[in-house]
Each structure stands twice: as structure tokens, then as C-alpha cells.
Design a protein around this motif. Structure first.
Motif, PDB file in Angstrom:
ATOM      1  N   ASP A 146       0.837  -1.200   0.000  1.00 33.88           N
ATOM      2  CA  ASP A 146       0.000   0.000   0.000  1.00 33.88           C
ATOM      3  C   ASP A 146       0.874   1.253   0.000  1.00 33.88           C
ATOM      4  N   CYS A 147       0.227   2.386  -0.072  1.00 37.98           N
ATOM      5  CA  CYS A 147       0.914   3.668  -0.159  1.00 37.98           C
ATOM      6  C   CYS A 147       1.761   3.949   1.082  1.00 37.98           C
ATOM      7  N   SER A 148       1.304   3.558   2.259  1.00 34.74           N
ATOM      8  CA  SER A 148       2.049   3.862   3.484  1.00 34.74           C
ATOM      9  C   SER A 148       3.450   3.251   3.459  1.00 34.74           C
ATOM     10  N   ILE A 164      -2.487   6.992  -8.088  1.00 27.77           N
ATOM     11  CA  ILE A 164      -3.153   8.249  -7.758  1.00 27.77           C
ATOM     12  C   ILE A 164      -2.855   8.624  -6.309  1.00 27.77           C
ATOM     13  N   GLU A 165      -2.885   7.644  -5.423  1.00 28.69           N
ATOM     14  CA  GLU A 165      -2.605   7.899  -4.011  1.00 28.69           C
ATOM     15  C   GLU A 165      -1.161   8.377  -3.819  1.00 28.69           C
ATOM     16  N   ILE A 166      -0.223   7.739  -4.494  1.00 31.82           N
ATOM     17  CA  ILE A 166       1.182   8.166  -4.436  1.00 31.82           C
ATOM     18  C   ILE A 166       1.306   9.601  -4.947  1.00 31.82           C
ATOM     19  N   SER A 224     -12.873   3.278   1.638  1.00 32.64           N
ATOM     20  CA  SER A 224     -12.858   2.509   0.390  1.00 32.64           C
ATOM     21  C   SER A 224     -11.430   2.365  -0.139  1.00 32.64           C
ATOM     22  N   TYR A 225     -10.597   3.367   0.134  1.00 38.64           N
ATOM     23  CA  TYR A 225      -9.211   3.332  -0.321  1.00 38.64           C
ATOM     24  C   TYR A 225      -8.448   2.183   0.345  1.00 38.64           C
ATOM     25  N   ASP A 226      -8.681   1.974   1.631  1.00 38.61           N
ATOM     26  CA  ASP A 226      -8.025   0.867   2.322  1.00 38.61           C
ATOM     27  C   ASP A 226      -8.656  -0.475   1.970  1.00 38.61           C
ATOM     28  N   ALA A 227      -9.957  -0.476   1.755  1.00 39.92           N
ATOM     29  CA  ALA A 227     -10.646  -1.716   1.389  1.00 39.92           C
ATOM     30  C   ALA A 227     -10.115  -2.281   0.075  1.00 39.92           C
ATOM     31  N   VAL A 228      -9.662  -1.420  -0.820  1.00 39.27           N
ATOM     32  CA  VAL A 228      -9.097  -1.874  -2.096  1.00 39.27           C
ATOM     33  C   VAL A 228      -7.900  -2.789  -1.844  1.00 39.27           C
ATOM     34  N   TYR A 229      -7.033  -2.400  -0.929  1.00 37.13           N
ATOM     35  CA  TYR A 229      -5.850  -3.212  -0.621  1.00 37.13           C
ATOM     36  C   TYR A 229      -6.245  -4.537   0.027  1.00 37.13           C
ATOM     37  N   LEU A 245       1.466  -0.112   6.755  1.00 34.12           N
ATOM     38  CA  LEU A 245       1.764   0.434   8.074  1.00 34.12           C
ATOM     39  C   LEU A 245       0.497   0.950   8.744  1.00 34.12           C
ATOM     40  N   ASP A 246      -0.618   0.906   8.026  1.00 32.84           N
ATOM     41  CA  ASP A 246      -1.895   1.420   8.520  1.00 32.84           C
ATOM     42  C   ASP A 246      -2.478   0.478   9.572  1.00 32.84           C
ATOM     43  N   GLY A 247      -2.693   1.001  10.767  1.00 30.01           N
ATOM     44  CA  GLY A 247      -3.168   0.175  11.875  1.00 30.01           C
ATOM     45  C   GLY A 247      -4.525  -0.457  11.642  1.00 30.01           C
ATOM     46  N   ASP A 248      -5.496   0.301  11.137  1.00 30.28           N
ATOM     47  CA  ASP A 248      -6.835  -0.254  10.895  1.00 30.28           C
ATOM     48  C   ASP A 248      -6.805  -1.327   9.810  1.00 30.28           C
ATOM     49  N   LEU A 249      -6.026  -1.085   8.789  1.00 25.79           N
ATOM     50  CA  LEU A 249      -5.921  -2.057   7.708  1.00 25.79           C
ATOM     51  C   LEU A 249      -5.232  -3.331   8.200  1.00 25.79           C
TER      52      LEU A 249
END
Length: 138
Positions: free
Chosen positions: A8-10, A45-47, A102-107, A121-125
């Protein structure tokens, strides 16, 4: 070559911003010398958004952004474009169930669908991935 994991982006931003890097994010980047990662089409796009925002805030220069983009171009990055077709079905369900954007759900969806580990690195994800039995990196 098939992808070894979803990134992911993080994690990618940890490759750019040394103060966000960890030994694990560095190890993931090193793996890309011989392996390919899978990203949703949205990832680019996120990057781009992060680069634009950090340039605007003066954290990096356009030259640094351009160099990072060139470095990304040397890596084995495979793009998955199925997310738009899954938005109102699979992605929305993941958002509801795991209280994700929705952005995190994609990953999350991509890791589940392709049965690949997830580097984030996203805690919720990370929490949601654990609930689904997805192996984690990062």
C-alpha cells in the motif's frame, strides 16, 4: 512473474521518507530487486496525491518527487484494475464490515482475492487483515 505481495501507499512512502522507514520497510524494498509487488490501479493516484501534498508543505522538492517516481519505475510493480468493478459489491461490504475507507478496502480486497500477503503500516488495515487471516508485512 507473479507478485509476491500487495503493497500500500504507506509502505511506499516509507521508502521515500527516511524518518518513516523501518528495517521491515527497507527489507521489503530490497526484495523488489528480485520480486514483483501488486498494487491496485488507485495506488498511483494515491502516491501522486502524497507527493503533491508533501511538495506543497515543503517536505520534499519536485526534484525529489521526480527521482522517487523514477525509482518506482525501476521496480517490479504489477497493477490490478479490478477495483472499480468491485466497488459497490465487495469493497462496500469490506468497508461496512471492517469500518475501513474505500481506499483501504481496495488493498484488503486485493490481498484476499489474490491470496497474497499485505504490506501496510496502517493500523486499521492491519487489524482487518489479521481478522481475515491475511499475512502481514511492514
Amino acid at each position: 512473474m507473479s507478485a509476491a505481495f500487495v503493497v500500500d501507499c504507506s509502505v511506499a512512502m516509507a521508502w521515500l521518507f527516511h524518518d518513516e522507514a523501518t528495517p521491515k520497510t527497507a527489507a521489503l524494498l530490497n526484495r523488489l530487486a528480485t520480486e514483483t509487488v501488486l498494487v491496485p490501479g488507485w495506488w498511483f493516484i494515491e502516491i501522486t496525491n502524497v507527493l503533491a501534498m508533501t511538495e506543497r508543505r515543503g517536505r520534499i522538492t519536485p526534484t525529489q518527487s521526480d527521482a522517487f517516481i523514477a525509482d518506482l519505475g525501476k521496480l517490479g510493480i504489477e497493477r490490478d484494475d479490478e477495483a472499480p468493478d468491485r466497488a459497490f459489491t465487495h469493497l462496500l461490504a469490506l468497508c461496512r464490515t471492517h469500518r475501513l475507507t474505500s481506499y483501504d478496502a481496495v488493498y484488503l480486497d486485493l490481498a484476499v482475492r489474490r491470496n497474497l500477503p499485505l504490506a501496510t503500516l496502517d493500523g486499521d488495515l492491519r487489524k482487518s487483515a489479521r481478522k481475515l487471516g491475511i499475512r502481514l508485512f511492514g
